[in-house]
Scaffold this motif. Structure first.
Motif, short mmCIF file in Angstrom:
data_model
loop_
_atom_site.label_atom_id
_atom_site.label_comp_id
_atom_site.label_asym_id
_atom_site.label_seq_id
_atom_site.Cartn_x
_atom_site.Cartn_y
_atom_site.Cartn_z
N ALA A 1 -5.26 -9.93 -34.46
CA ALA A 1 -5.31 -9.26 -33.41
C ALA A 1 -6.21 -7.56 -33.79
CB ALA A 1 -3.90 -8.79 -32.36
N LEU B 1 0.74 -11.75 -28.25
CA LEU B 1 0.48 -10.18 -27.65
C LEU B 1 -0.77 -10.56 -26.83
CD1 LEU B 1 -2.28 -9.61 -29.45
CD2 LEU B 1 -1.05 -8.61 -30.86
N SER B 2 -1.17 -9.97 -26.19
CA SER B 2 -2.52 -9.92 -24.95
C SER B 2 -3.73 -8.78 -25.61
CB SER B 2 -1.84 -10.34 -23.73
OG SER B 2 -1.45 -9.11 -23.27
N MET B 3 -4.41 -9.25 -24.52
CA MET B 3 -5.48 -8.19 -25.36
C MET B 3 -6.58 -8.28 -23.97
SD MET B 3 -6.19 -8.61 -29.04
CE MET B 3 -7.96 -7.76 -29.18
N GLU C 1 5.11 -11.51 -37.47
CA GLU C 1 4.15 -10.77 -36.54
C GLU C 1 3.46 -9.97 -37.14
OE1 GLU C 1 7.75 -11.40 -36.56
OE2 GLU C 1 8.64 -11.18 -35.09
N THR D 1 2.34 -17.61 -20.15
CA THR D 1 2.96 -17.02 -20.95
C THR D 1 4.56 -17.48 -20.94
OG1 THR D 1 3.67 -15.68 -18.83
CG2 THR D 1 1.69 -14.19 -20.26
N LEU E 1 -0.22 -9.44 -35.68
CA LEU E 1 -1.01 -7.86 -35.50
C LEU E 1 -1.58 -7.88 -36.45
CD1 LEU E 1 1.64 -5.91 -36.13
CD2 LEU E 1 0.72 -6.39 -34.14
N GLN F 1 -4.48 -14.53 -25.30
CA GLN F 1 -3.21 -14.11 -25.54
C GLN F 1 -2.67 -14.80 -27.08
OE1 GLN F 1 0.66 -14.89 -24.01
NE2 GLN F 1 -0.12 -16.81 -24.00
#
Length: 93
Positions: free
Chosen positions: A77, A46-48, A70, A35, A74, A62
């Motif tokens: 993701a 982003l992490s999920m 961005e 990170t 998104l 990540q």
């Protein structure tokens, strides 16, 4: 777009004071390896959650995007979340 692990090991219990990896105690800063580059470069990320360890703890991935992308990040993701094997899991409150 890059897909990377958030941690080099599965999630750990909150409040640990040392981390053992492959039988060796490692410094807790070991956890920051994936990170820190985002923090330094300012790249969007982003992490999920995308899995679960044997102990029932989350395993996250990540996503890292390019500068000013961005929206693509998104979107990627949302696609990844749609195929996630843990997408229907929710924490008990």
């Amino acid at each position: 777009m890059l897909l990377t692990p958030v941690l080099p090991v599965p999630a750990h219990r909150h409040g640990i004071t040392e981390l053992v990896v492959n039988g060796e105690v490692v410094d807790l800063t070991y956890l920051q390896g994936a990170t820190v580059p985002l923090n330094v470069t300012g790249l969007p990320g982003l992490s999920m959650r995308f899995g679960t360890s044997r102990e029932g703890l989350p395993i996250n991935v990540q996503l890292v995007g390019s500068w000013q992308e961005e929206i693509k990040l998104l979107y990627a993701a949302s696609v990844l979340e749609g195929i996630s094997p843990v997408r229907s899991l929710h924490p008990s409150v």
